[in-house]
Design a protein around this motif. Structure first.
Motif, PDB file in Angstrom:
ATOM      1  N   ASP A 196       0.833  -1.209   0.000  1.00 21.97           N
ATOM      2  CA  ASP A 196       0.000   0.000   0.000  1.00 21.97           C
ATOM      3  C   ASP A 196       0.866   1.257   0.000  1.00 21.97           C
ATOM      4  O   ASP A 196       0.573   2.224  -0.708  1.00 21.97           O
ATOM      5  CB  ASP A 196      -0.929  -0.007   1.223  1.00 21.97           C
ATOM      6  CG  ASP A 196      -2.082  -0.993   1.032  1.00 21.97           C
ATOM      7  OD1 ASP A 196      -2.464  -1.227  -0.135  1.00 21.97           O
ATOM      8  OD2 ASP A 196      -2.587  -1.528   2.035  1.00 21.97           O
ATOM      9  N   ASP A 197       1.934   1.224   0.809  1.00 24.81           N
ATOM     10  CA  ASP A 197       2.809   2.397   0.883  1.00 24.81           C
ATOM     11  C   ASP A 197       3.508   2.640  -0.458  1.00 24.81           C
ATOM     12  O   ASP A 197       3.675   3.778  -0.886  1.00 24.81           O
ATOM     13  CB  ASP A 197       3.860   2.211   1.979  1.00 24.81           C
ATOM     14  CG  ASP A 197       3.220   2.226   3.357  1.00 24.81           C
ATOM     15  OD1 ASP A 197       2.035   2.596   3.443  1.00 24.81           O
ATOM     16  OD2 ASP A 197       3.895   1.849   4.338  1.00 24.81           O
ATOM     17  N   VAL A 220      -1.257  -8.533  -9.240  1.00 25.84           N
ATOM     18  CA  VAL A 220      -2.543  -7.980  -9.657  1.00 25.84           C
ATOM     19  C   VAL A 220      -2.888  -6.754  -8.813  1.00 25.84           C
ATOM     20  O   VAL A 220      -3.375  -5.746  -9.318  1.00 25.84           O
ATOM     21  CB  VAL A 220      -3.664  -9.041  -9.559  1.00 25.84           C
ATOM     22  CG1 VAL A 220      -5.047  -8.409  -9.766  1.00 25.84           C
ATOM     23  CG2 VAL A 220      -3.436 -10.143 -10.578  1.00 25.84           C
ATOM     24  N   TYR A 221      -2.625  -6.844  -7.525  1.00 30.24           N
ATOM     25  CA  TYR A 221      -2.972  -5.739  -6.633  1.00 30.24           C
ATOM     26  C   TYR A 221      -2.203  -4.467  -7.002  1.00 30.24           C
ATOM     27  O   TYR A 221      -2.743  -3.364  -6.967  1.00 30.24           O
ATOM     28  CB  TYR A 221      -2.674  -6.126  -5.181  1.00 30.24           C
ATOM     29  CG  TYR A 221      -3.102  -5.076  -4.185  1.00 30.24           C
ATOM     30  CD1 TYR A 221      -4.453  -4.789  -3.978  1.00 30.24           C
ATOM     31  CD2 TYR A 221      -2.157  -4.354  -3.463  1.00 30.24           C
ATOM     32  CE1 TYR A 221      -4.854  -3.819  -3.073  1.00 30.24           C
ATOM     33  CE2 TYR A 221      -2.555  -3.380  -2.558  1.00 30.24           C
ATOM     34  CZ  TYR A 221      -3.906  -3.121  -2.370  1.00 30.24           C
ATOM     35  OH  TYR A 221      -4.301  -2.162  -1.493  1.00 30.24           O
ATOM     36  N   LEU A 222      -0.926  -4.646  -7.350  1.00 29.87           N
ATOM     37  CA  LEU A 222      -0.061  -3.485  -7.555  1.00 29.87           C
ATOM     38  C   LEU A 222      -0.102  -2.923  -8.970  1.00 29.87           C
ATOM     39  O   LEU A 222      -0.082  -1.709  -9.161  1.00 29.87           O
ATOM     40  CB  LEU A 222       1.398  -3.859  -7.233  1.00 29.87           C
ATOM     41  CG  LEU A 222       1.744  -4.150  -5.782  1.00 29.87           C
ATOM     42  CD1 LEU A 222       3.168  -4.685  -5.703  1.00 29.87           C
ATOM     43  CD2 LEU A 222       1.592  -2.907  -4.929  1.00 29.87           C
ATOM     44  N   VAL A 242      -4.227  -4.645 -16.168  1.00 33.23           N
ATOM     45  CA  VAL A 242      -5.141  -4.632 -15.015  1.00 33.23           C
ATOM     46  C   VAL A 242      -5.793  -3.257 -14.992  1.00 33.23           C
ATOM     47  O   VAL A 242      -5.189  -2.279 -14.580  1.00 33.23           O
ATOM     48  CB  VAL A 242      -4.383  -4.886 -13.700  1.00 33.23           C
ATOM     49  CG1 VAL A 242      -5.366  -4.907 -12.521  1.00 33.23           C
ATOM     50  CG2 VAL A 242      -3.600  -6.182 -13.763  1.00 33.23           C
ATOM     51  N   ASP A 243      -7.048  -3.214 -15.495  1.00 33.81           N
ATOM     52  CA  ASP A 243      -7.700  -1.920 -15.705  1.00 33.81           C
ATOM     53  C   ASP A 243      -8.455  -1.449 -14.478  1.00 33.81           C
ATOM     54  O   ASP A 243      -9.650  -1.198 -14.540  1.00 33.81           O
ATOM     55  CB  ASP A 243      -8.652  -2.003 -16.907  1.00 33.81           C
ATOM     56  CG  ASP A 243      -7.903  -1.761 -18.201  1.00 33.81           C
ATOM     57  OD1 ASP A 243      -7.026  -0.873 -18.187  1.00 33.81           O
ATOM     58  OD2 ASP A 243      -8.161  -2.474 -19.186  1.00 33.81           O
ATOM     59  N   ALA A 244      -7.781  -1.341 -13.381  1.00 35.15           N
ATOM     60  CA  ALA A 244      -8.443  -0.818 -12.176  1.00 35.15           C
ATOM     61  C   ALA A 244      -7.790   0.500 -11.817  1.00 35.15           C
ATOM     62  O   ALA A 244      -6.569   0.624 -11.904  1.00 35.15           O
ATOM     63  CB  ALA A 244      -8.293  -1.809 -11.029  1.00 35.15           C
ATOM     64  N   GLY A 249      -7.379  -0.088  -2.762  1.00 36.06           N
ATOM     65  CA  GLY A 249      -7.339  -0.400  -1.335  1.00 36.06           C
ATOM     66  C   GLY A 249      -7.925  -1.765  -1.086  1.00 36.06           C
ATOM     67  O   GLY A 249      -8.009  -2.588  -2.006  1.00 36.06           O
ATOM     68  N   GLU A 250      -8.347  -2.008   0.151  1.00 36.56           N
ATOM     69  CA  GLU A 250      -8.912  -3.307   0.519  1.00 36.56           C
ATOM     70  C   GLU A 250     -10.120  -3.651  -0.341  1.00 36.56           C
ATOM     71  O   GLU A 250     -10.357  -4.805  -0.664  1.00 36.56           O
ATOM     72  CB  GLU A 250      -9.293  -3.323   1.998  1.00 36.56           C
ATOM     73  CG  GLU A 250      -8.136  -3.620   2.928  1.00 36.56           C
ATOM     74  CD  GLU A 250      -7.330  -4.849   2.497  1.00 36.56           C
ATOM     75  OE1 GLU A 250      -7.918  -5.924   2.262  1.00 36.56           O
ATOM     76  OE2 GLU A 250      -6.097  -4.728   2.379  1.00 36.56           O
ATOM     77  N   ALA A 251     -10.883  -2.599  -0.743  1.00 35.62           N
ATOM     78  CA  ALA A 251     -12.064  -2.850  -1.571  1.00 35.62           C
ATOM     79  C   ALA A 251     -11.663  -3.521  -2.880  1.00 35.62           C
ATOM     80  O   ALA A 251     -12.363  -4.414  -3.381  1.00 35.62           O
ATOM     81  CB  ALA A 251     -12.795  -1.535  -1.848  1.00 35.62           C
ATOM     82  N   PHE A 252     -10.522  -3.116  -3.423  1.00 34.13           N
ATOM     83  CA  PHE A 252     -10.083  -3.716  -4.683  1.00 34.13           C
ATOM     84  C   PHE A 252      -9.757  -5.197  -4.493  1.00 34.13           C
ATOM     85  O   PHE A 252     -10.058  -6.029  -5.339  1.00 34.13           O
ATOM     86  CB  PHE A 252      -8.867  -2.952  -5.210  1.00 34.13           C
ATOM     87  CG  PHE A 252      -8.290  -3.545  -6.468  1.00 34.13           C
ATOM     88  CD1 PHE A 252      -9.071  -3.732  -7.600  1.00 34.13           C
ATOM     89  CD2 PHE A 252      -6.959  -3.922  -6.526  1.00 34.13           C
ATOM     90  CE1 PHE A 252      -8.543  -4.281  -8.758  1.00 34.13           C
ATOM     91  CE2 PHE A 252      -6.422  -4.476  -7.679  1.00 34.13           C
ATOM     92  CZ  PHE A 252      -7.210  -4.658  -8.795  1.00 34.13           C
TER      93      PHE A 252
END
Lengths: 280, 270
Positions: A196-197, A220-222, A242-244, A249-252
């Motif tokens: 996250d940081d 995927v998260y990053l 990855v089209d986000a 955040g946690e929601a993702f």
């Protein structure tokens, strides 16, 4: 030179201005064979843009770390070229690579304080401590360690050491940050926090991260783009967007898009490993 | 004061007291047995007699101590500079290392007593201090050389990569990475080498033989010849004290330079 487009399933065209279309780093037909005959990489074409968060994902032995080291200028290519189209070149025609590198280990000098470690890139370029101090403190501020400038590495936890390593890589404000499985040795809670940081550091900035990992979920998260690689010989088998939107955040982590991307990347990884199952 | 702190203090006090009590007991028994069995002083003098001999001959023994100490310190200094310089040369140039390392080993494994007569003939008895220096140096320099070479090589490979990425010069890599990384190894080598320099100086003096020596080792030989065993012990005591001082000086230096960052000098926290 014709450019082979690796991804058959690439779904997204990045929104970029014409000037930014020249890649930051371009790998063309890059192969690397080690002296013992191991073919680490074979025929890799890859255009790294600015900005983007790019992950290189694959099992061990797929050459993802080798790509990173070659981009950093550590070791020679066997064939192919690595161009820095936007960089200035020195009198011998070598590109002035403008990069930061974070290894799997924090790789700090134990005899220097946190401040002294982050000062290293400036010190090697002959910048005085006084001149560099504001930027060093700013970098430490960004990773949340300003209060520890005078501490020695042995006094810090593993996660804090990693932050120092990141601050050192970012203190020169490079156009690309190369990270070689940086959080693999950390516990999961620390890893999530550092992910996250890292995203917070990167978000809204005009620079590129190339992130080597063997974790589908982490990539995927990053990332906004994932390069999936296969071993023996190391090669690129998929290029997945990855089209986000950021910030994530946690929601993702619990969204349908995240799950879909993980499924897609896992499938690509499984295809890449087809025929190699017995080796894992 | 918390219990843990109290325990630590008690441990430290015991660490000091236990050997002291043992030493006093042994000296007491020695004194008693010498008097009880009326042992002749030229066989075994009582501690009180040794102490008296030390005080009586203090001026001349102090001068001899100075001679041995200065040879030891000079040999140690030359071993330190020579060993570190050679180690740097070895790590900078593979051919130099290939050429010289076998000879460094030969110099190390050949007993110094066996080389001493040769060195004495070459240097000449009129330059006895030079001969002593060379011999003490031969004994003392190898731990510095081998430890520093190992230390210079032990620099973290990824730190080397990082220095390369930032375009560091060879000089920068040496002074800012390899030498600091080698420091703990160098200090460990210095600890061994300090003691060896003293041993080298003493052995060389023994071999140099009659009429030329003025150091403590020669005083031991001379006192033995005259059956002045008390003075022999007094000279021996001074040699031991010198060795102990060197050892603690090196330990202190090690602590001073490494206490901030190296695991060896940091108290374990658990």
């Amino acid at each position: 030179m014709p450019r082979r487009n690796v991804p058959p399933d690439r779904t997204r065209t990045p929104v970029t201005s014409p000037a930014a279309k020249r890649p930051l780093v371009a790998l063309e037909g890059v192969s690397k064979t080690y002296l013992n005959g191991t073919v680490a990489l074979s025929g890799v074409d890859l255009a790294i843009r600015r900005p983007e968060f790019l992950s290189l994902l694959g099992p061990s032995g797929c050459g993802k770390s080798t790509i990173l080291r070659l981009i950093a200028g550590l070791g020679d290519l066997t064939t192919g070229r690595i161009e820095w189209p936007r960089a200035t070149h020195d009198h011998r025609g070598r590109p002035q690579r403008d990069l930061g590198f974070v290894f799997q280990e924090p790789t700090l000098m134990p005899w220097r304080t946190v401040f002294g470690n982050v000062y290293l890139p400036f010190r090697l370029k002959g910048v005085s401590k006084r001149e560099a101090a504001p930027r060093i403190m700013a970098a430490l501020e960004r990773v949340g360690l300003a209060a520890f400038a005078g501490a020695y590495p042995r006094e810090l936890s593993g996660g804090m050491k990693m932050r120092v390593s990141i601050a050192r890589a970012l203190v020169t404000q490079p156009s690309v940050l190369l990270m070689d499985e940086p959080f693999a040795a950390l516990d999961e809670i620390t890893r999530h926090r550092l992910n996250d940081d890292l995203l917070a550091l990167w978000a809204g900035q005009d620079w590129t991260v190339v992130f080597v990992t063997h974790s589908v979920y982490e990539s995927v998260y990053l990332s906004d783009r994932i390069i999936v690689m296969a071993p023996r010989p190391g090669r690129i088998v998929a290029d997945i967007a990855v089209d986000a939107p950021y910030p994530r955040g946690e929601a993702f982590r619990t969204s349908a898009l995240y799950n879909e991307c993980c499924r897609q990347v896992s499938a690509a990884l499984r295809d890449a490993m087809a025929g190699h199952e017995h080796e894992e | 004061m918390n219990p843990a702190e109290a325990k630590r203090r008690r441990d430290r006090l015991m660490q000091f007291l236990v050997p002291l009590v043992l030493g006093v007991a042994v000296l007491g028994a020695w004194e008693f047995l010498v008097h009880f069995y009326a042992v002749r002083p030229f066989v075994l003098p009582a501690p009180s007699r040794i102490w008296a001999a030390l005080l009586a001959d203090l001026p001349s023994l102090a001068a001899s101590t100075w001679v041995t100490l200065s040879v030891t310190m000079m040999a140690f200094f030359l071993a330190l500079t020579g060993g570190v310089a050679l180690a740097i040369l070895f790590t900078q140039s593979r051919p130099v290392e290939m050429a010289l390392f076998p000879y460094a080993v030969i110099l190390q494994v050949t007993p110094v007593v066996a080389i001493a007569p040769l060195i004495l003939i070459w240097v000449g008895l009129e330059n006895i201090t030079t001969a002593l220096l060379i011999l003490a140096w031969i004994v003392a320099f190898f731990p510095i050389l081998s430890n520093t070479t190992l230390g210079l090589r032990s620099a973290d490979h990824n730190l080397l990569n990082l220095f390369q990425i930032y375009g560091a010069s060879r000089w920068q890599v040496l002074t800012q990475l390899q030498l600091p990384a080698a420091l703990p190894y160098l200090l460990a080598g210095m600890k061994i080498s300090g003691g060896l320099a003293l041993i080298g100086a003493v052995v060389a003096e023994f071999v140099a033989g009659s009429g030329t020596g003025t150091g403590l080792a020669w005083r031991i030989v001379e006192s033995g010849n005259r059956l002045n065993i008390a003075r022999m012990f007094a000279a021996l005591l001074l040699l031991s004290v010198m060795g102990i001082v060197i050892f603690f000086a090196m330990s202190g230096l090690q602590w001073l330079l490494l206490r901030k960052w190296h695991e060896s000098a940091v108290r374990r926290e658990n």
